[in-house]
Design a protein around this motif. Structure first.
Motif, mmCIF file in Angstrom:
data_model
loop_
_atom_site.group_PDB
_atom_site.id
_atom_site.type_symbol
_atom_site.label_atom_id
_atom_site.label_comp_id
_atom_site.label_asym_id
_atom_site.label_seq_id
_atom_site.Cartn_x
_atom_site.Cartn_y
_atom_site.Cartn_z
ATOM 1 N N GLU A 110 0.808 -1.219 0.000
ATOM 2 C CA GLU A 110 0.000 0.000 0.000
ATOM 3 C C GLU A 110 0.842 1.269 0.000
ATOM 4 O O GLU A 110 0.479 2.270 -0.626
ATOM 5 C CB GLU A 110 -0.935 0.007 1.217
ATOM 6 N N TYR A 111 1.967 1.265 0.733
ATOM 7 C CA TYR A 111 2.701 2.519 0.969
ATOM 8 C C TYR A 111 4.125 2.508 0.426
ATOM 9 O O TYR A 111 4.841 3.502 0.579
ATOM 10 C CB TYR A 111 2.731 2.827 2.464
ATOM 11 N N GLY A 112 4.562 1.420 -0.179
ATOM 12 C CA GLY A 112 5.897 1.381 -0.763
ATOM 13 C C GLY A 112 6.986 1.574 0.280
ATOM 14 O O GLY A 112 6.864 1.136 1.423
ATOM 15 N N THR A 113 8.055 2.265 -0.125
ATOM 16 C CA THR A 113 9.196 2.417 0.772
ATOM 17 C C THR A 113 8.880 3.294 1.982
ATOM 18 O O THR A 113 9.671 3.343 2.923
ATOM 19 C CB THR A 113 10.398 3.010 0.016
ATOM 20 N N GLY A 114 7.741 3.980 1.968
ATOM 21 C CA GLY A 114 7.350 4.787 3.123
ATOM 22 C C GLY A 114 6.531 4.028 4.145
ATOM 23 O O GLY A 114 5.994 4.640 5.081
ATOM 24 N N PHE A 115 6.452 2.697 4.025
ATOM 25 C CA PHE A 115 5.579 1.919 4.905
ATOM 26 C C PHE A 115 5.936 2.064 6.380
ATOM 27 O O PHE A 115 5.069 2.004 7.257
ATOM 28 C CB PHE A 115 5.627 0.441 4.512
ATOM 29 N N ALA A 208 15.752 5.364 10.231
ATOM 30 C CA ALA A 208 16.270 5.380 8.862
ATOM 31 C C ALA A 208 15.637 4.274 8.026
ATOM 32 O O ALA A 208 15.249 3.225 8.538
ATOM 33 C CB ALA A 208 17.785 5.232 8.856
ATOM 34 N N THR A 209 15.556 4.533 6.731
ATOM 35 C CA THR A 209 15.153 3.541 5.741
ATOM 36 C C THR A 209 16.261 3.442 4.697
ATOM 37 O O THR A 209 16.784 4.466 4.252
ATOM 38 C CB THR A 209 13.828 3.931 5.061
ATOM 39 N N ALA A 210 16.613 2.211 4.335
ATOM 40 C CA ALA A 210 17.617 1.985 3.294
ATOM 41 C C ALA A 210 16.961 1.221 2.152
ATOM 42 O O ALA A 210 16.263 0.226 2.383
ATOM 43 C CB ALA A 210 18.799 1.200 3.845
ATOM 44 N N VAL A 211 17.167 1.685 0.924
ATOM 45 C CA VAL A 211 16.655 1.011 -0.265
ATOM 46 C C VAL A 211 17.854 0.497 -1.050
ATOM 47 O O VAL A 211 18.760 1.265 -1.397
ATOM 48 C CB VAL A 211 15.804 1.963 -1.125
ATOM 49 N N VAL A 212 17.852 -0.804 -1.317
ATOM 50 C CA VAL A 212 19.000 -1.452 -1.954
ATOM 51 C C VAL A 212 18.549 -2.102 -3.251
ATOM 52 O O VAL A 212 17.594 -2.892 -3.261
ATOM 53 C CB VAL A 212 19.607 -2.523 -1.018
ATOM 54 N N HIS A 213 19.258 -1.778 -4.339
ATOM 55 C CA HIS A 213 19.076 -2.438 -5.626
ATOM 56 C C HIS A 213 20.333 -3.258 -5.922
ATOM 57 O O HIS A 213 21.436 -2.879 -5.511
ATOM 58 C CB HIS A 213 18.835 -1.421 -6.733
ATOM 59 N N PRO A 214 20.199 -4.375 -6.624
ATOM 60 C CA PRO A 214 21.365 -5.250 -6.850
ATOM 61 C C PRO A 214 22.538 -4.510 -7.479
ATOM 62 O O PRO A 214 22.385 -3.804 -8.479
ATOM 63 C CB PRO A 214 20.807 -6.320 -7.803
ATOM 64 N N GLY A 215 23.700 -4.672 -6.828
ATOM 65 C CA GLY A 215 24.928 -4.117 -7.376
ATOM 66 C C GLY A 215 25.089 -2.625 -7.254
ATOM 67 O O GLY A 215 26.060 -2.063 -7.768
ATOM 68 N N ARG A 216 24.154 -1.942 -6.580
ATOM 69 C CA ARG A 216 24.245 -0.486 -6.421
ATOM 70 C C ARG A 216 24.354 -0.121 -4.954
ATOM 71 O O ARG A 216 23.867 -0.857 -4.086
ATOM 72 C CB ARG A 216 23.003 0.176 -7.041
ATOM 73 N N PRO A 217 24.998 1.007 -4.641
ATOM 74 C CA PRO A 217 25.116 1.415 -3.235
ATOM 75 C C PRO A 217 23.736 1.624 -2.613
ATOM 76 O O PRO A 217 22.796 2.096 -3.270
ATOM 77 C CB PRO A 217 25.899 2.734 -3.303
ATOM 78 N N ALA A 219 20.775 3.294 -0.754
ATOM 79 C CA ALA A 219 20.304 4.674 -0.598
ATOM 80 C C ALA A 219 19.691 4.789 0.793
ATOM 81 O O ALA A 219 18.644 4.189 1.073
ATOM 82 C CB ALA A 219 19.286 5.014 -1.667
ATOM 83 N N LEU A 220 20.345 5.554 1.643
ATOM 84 C CA LEU A 220 19.943 5.661 3.047
ATOM 85 C C LEU A 220 19.323 7.024 3.301
ATOM 86 O O LEU A 220 19.874 8.052 2.891
ATOM 87 C CB LEU A 220 21.172 5.476 3.946
ATOM 88 N N ARG A 221 18.189 7.040 3.988
ATOM 89 C CA ARG A 221 17.578 8.325 4.327
ATOM 90 C C ARG A 221 16.878 8.214 5.681
ATOM 91 O O ARG A 221 16.357 7.163 6.047
ATOM 92 C CB ARG A 221 16.580 8.769 3.254
ATOM 93 N N ARG A 222 16.876 9.329 6.385
ATOM 94 C CA ARG A 222 16.134 9.423 7.643
ATOM 95 C C ARG A 222 14.684 9.752 7.331
ATOM 96 O O ARG A 222 14.400 10.655 6.545
ATOM 97 C CB ARG A 222 16.727 10.520 8.532
ATOM 98 N N ARG A 223 13.785 9.025 7.940
ATOM 99 C CA ARG A 223 12.373 9.309 7.726
ATOM 100 C C ARG A 223 11.990 10.575 8.472
ATOM 101 O O ARG A 223 12.421 10.796 9.617
ATOM 102 C CB ARG A 223 11.505 8.147 8.221
ATOM 103 N N PRO A 224 11.168 11.428 7.868
ATOM 104 C CA PRO A 224 10.714 12.622 8.599
ATOM 105 C C PRO A 224 9.798 12.207 9.736
ATOM 106 O O PRO A 224 9.139 11.161 9.669
ATOM 107 C CB PRO A 224 9.955 13.413 7.527
ATOM 108 N N PRO A 225 9.755 12.991 10.803
ATOM 109 C CA PRO A 225 8.852 12.663 11.905
ATOM 110 C C PRO A 225 7.405 12.745 11.460
ATOM 111 O O PRO A 225 7.084 13.370 10.436
ATOM 112 C CB PRO A 225 9.176 13.720 12.962
ATOM 113 N N GLY A 226 6.521 12.110 12.232
ATOM 114 C CA GLY A 226 5.098 12.165 11.929
ATOM 115 C C GLY A 226 4.562 13.571 12.118
ATOM 116 O O GLY A 226 5.247 14.488 12.575
ATOM 117 N N GLN A 227 3.319 13.758 11.758
ATOM 118 C CA GLN A 227 2.707 15.071 11.891
ATOM 119 C C GLN A 227 2.612 15.474 13.353
ATOM 120 O O GLN A 227 2.399 14.646 14.236
ATOM 121 C CB GLN A 227 1.304 15.047 11.288
ATOM 122 N N ASP A 228 2.804 16.766 13.595
ATOM 123 C CA ASP A 228 2.697 17.271 14.961
ATOM 124 C C ASP A 228 1.277 17.078 15.480
ATOM 125 O O ASP A 228 0.294 17.269 14.766
ATOM 126 C CB ASP A 228 3.059 18.758 15.013
#
Length: 598
Positions: A110-115, A208-217, A219-228
């Motif tokens: 449903e939400y992809g990498t933002g799950f 943090a969320t990391a997305v990995v594709h074969p043979g590629r570095p 991609a690491l990112r910090r998830r933003p906080p939820g809504q205030d």
């Protein structure tokens, strides 16, 4: 709940099942109830399960019949899984059981990498999606309660595991101790950043969320906080903590409480007992660690007082000093990183006793000091004008060996190397000074972002070494946010916690700061003491000369001074040197099969 591992590469070959079995064996102690591994062209995904939620269901790796090609594994607990299940069911998804992790493939669909933004809990999650171009998505909870270590080789192959010894069992993972690891241990007691003490091995940062594709570095990112949350009157600290203790005390298996005799663990004890009474459940069991032959033991008396007041069934776990040698080796092996914190062996022993008593979930008071600014470490960084260089004073409080002692012990070559590369202590000071705002805000931000996750990983490793899940009410997002919302406090201000415990705890516990389940290193590192021979052996001139980082003659002088005039400062420095030396030896053996179960 359990331990997870896996790999993704650009090749078409299926990973070797014997290799994956070796990886699993290195962390099976954390997931003794069920083992499963899946593999395909260039990928693998596995789990060793500790059955906590829906013990009869929840087979990992998780797959749903209507979502072929999406597979997930989970280490941890998802506390809002019932709400998510209802939401996903309304969207047409169907689930075979009530386990919290079963919904992960549907949530990802449903939400992809933002799950992971939808998850409320403590978790390390891996989702493998092979529906089109294969990709691997890793996510860690916002507080860093569950560890996930990873390595990306020169060939691009990506491998991960919950524990470092398991990661090192992959054939393609080759590493060595970082040259600055000794300085880091002496300056900070243990590595605290996403960079571990081993070359090429990192830990996924909190949130943090990391997305990995074969043979590629990756991609690491910090998830933003939820809504205030909308503005509301600030609730009482006791009410916020009460809600989270009750949430974490619910489980499909028995739950106990660890109490150190201090304010934070006393609050968790009192609130857990209150919940049990209102729910009509038996009184919870509490566990406290003490040491045979140690007198007096005020922490044990305070823990008994808190337990009596809460009317729990209390257990004192007495650590036998004769066991310290083997206990230290097991602790170092399970941590996978060097740690000079004397609390580590005692924490391991306490969780072991909890498991032997039949518990696989324990509530703890971890995180209260860092979040509520009550730590004794910040005393040296008192208000101006009393402390001119507060950042240096705070950093010195973290050290196992003060800066001047480190420079005295180092060989000229190692001293020059650290001066050129930069000390771990220097990096901490720079971050504190660049944070802006007042010193308490800067220190609290540093502790919660870097130091606390490192300590939480230690608690996780030592609990899971005995298949015990540690749940930490103070580290729940609602409690952390409440702590941040409080009015500016003075350094070491414990008023919020003391006010929360006023109606829940005896007066003596309210006035006493918490202390970890630490070995009394100074008392044990004396002539005839149980630590003397293990430390002396680890710090032999031959061993130290091989590494070439410290001068054996000066270490010998330091040990002689400790034996003549025992002191906390010298004992801790010797302990740090010894544990680093032991870790260096243990990690060299981790590239061959090692029995990590203990």
């Amino acid at each position: 709940m359990g331990r997870i591992f896996g790999s993704l590469s650009a090749g078409a070959a299926r990973p070797d099942p014997a290799e994956l079995a070796a990886v699993s064996a290195r962390q099976r102690h954390g997931g003794p109830d069920e083992h499963q591994v899946l593999r395909g062209p260039g990928w693998s995904l596995g789990c060793d399960r500790l059955a906590v939620t829906d013990p009869l269901g929840g087979r990992q790796p998780y797959r749903l019949a209507h979502l072929p090609g999406v597979t997930a594994v989970l280490d941890g607990q998802i506390y809002n899984h019932a709400e998510l299940r209802r939401e996903l069911a309304a969207r047409g998804h169907r689930f075979p059981d009530l386990c919290d992790g079963t919904l992960l493939p549907a949530l990802y669909a449903e939400y992809g990498t933002g799950f992971a933004r939808r998850l409320d809990g403590m978790f390390a999650v891996a989702v493998l999606d092979v529906r089109a171009s294969p990709r691997l998505v890793l996510a860690a909870d916002p507080m860093g309660l569950k560890p996930l270590h990873y390595h990306q080789g020169a060939d691009g192959a990506f491998r991960f595991a919950s524990e470092i010894p398991a990661l090192l069992a992959f054939d393609g993972v080759r590493t060595a101790p970082r040259a600055d690891s000794l300085d880091t241990v002496l300056a900070l007691r243990t590595p605290i950043s996403a960079r571990t003490a081993l070359e090429g091995i990192s830990v996924l940062p909190p949130g943090a969320t990391a997305v990995v594709h074969p043979g590629r570095p990756a991609a690491l990112r910090r998830r933003p906080p939820g809504q205030d949350a909308p503005e509301r009157p600030r609730p009482a600290t006791a009410d916020v903590l009460r809600r989270e203790v009750r949430r974490l005390a619910r489980a499909d298996v028995p739950v106990c409480v660890l109490t150190s005799g201090g304010l934070a663990s006393g609050l968790v004890t009192a609130l857990a007992a209150e919940y049990a009474r209102e729910d009509g459940a038996p009184a919870p069991h509490t566990f406290h660690l003490t040491h045979r032959g140690r007198r007096p033991d005020p922490e044990a008396a305070q823990a008994r007082a808190a337990a009596r007041h809460a009317r729990t069934v209390h257990h004192e776990v007495a650590l036998d000093p004769a066991e310290l040698g083997s206990l230290l080796t097991r602790t170092v092996r399970h941590l996978g990183q060097p740690s000079a914190d004397p609390a580590a062996p005692g924490t391991y022993a306490l969780f072991r006793a909890v498991r032997q008593a039949g518990y696989s979930v324990a509530l703890t008071g971890d995180g209260a000091d860092e979040l509520f600014g009550a730590s004794a470490r910040i005393r040296p960084a008192g208000p101006a004008p009393f402390v001119a260089d507060w950042a240096a004073a705070y950093t010195d409080g973290l050290a196992a060996a003060p800066r001047l002692l480190r420079e005295y012990l180092y060989t000229p070559a190692y001293r020059d190397f650290i001066a050129e590369e930069g000390s771990a202590a220097d990096r901490v000071e720079r971050e504190l000074r660049s944070a802006g705002g007042d010193r308490l805000t800067a220190i609290t931000a540093f502790e919660t972002r870097w130091r606390l996750p490192g300590r939480l990983r230690r608690t996780d490793h030592l609990g899971m070494a005995s298949a015990v899940e540690a749940r930490m009410p103070f580290c729940r997002p609602a409690v952390a946010e409440h702590a941040r919302s409080l009015a500016p406090r003075r350094l070491q201000d414990r008023r919020a916690l003391a006010e929360a415990g006023r109606e829940l705890l005896p007066g003596a516990v309210l006035k006493r700061p918490g202390r970890p389940f630490a070995l009394p290193v100074t008392a044990m590192l004396v002539p005839g003491g149980p630590l003397l021979e293990p430390v002396r052996e680890l710090l032999s001139a031959e061993r130290l000369a091989r590494a070439g980082q410290v001068r054996p003659d000066r270490v010998r002088t330091l040990l002689a001074r400790q034996l003549e005039r025992p002191s906390d400062h010298d004992a801790l420095a010797l302990w740090a040197l010894a544990t680093h030396e032991l870790w260096s030896e243990v990690v060299r053996g981790m590239h061959v099969p090692v029995d990590c179960a203990a």
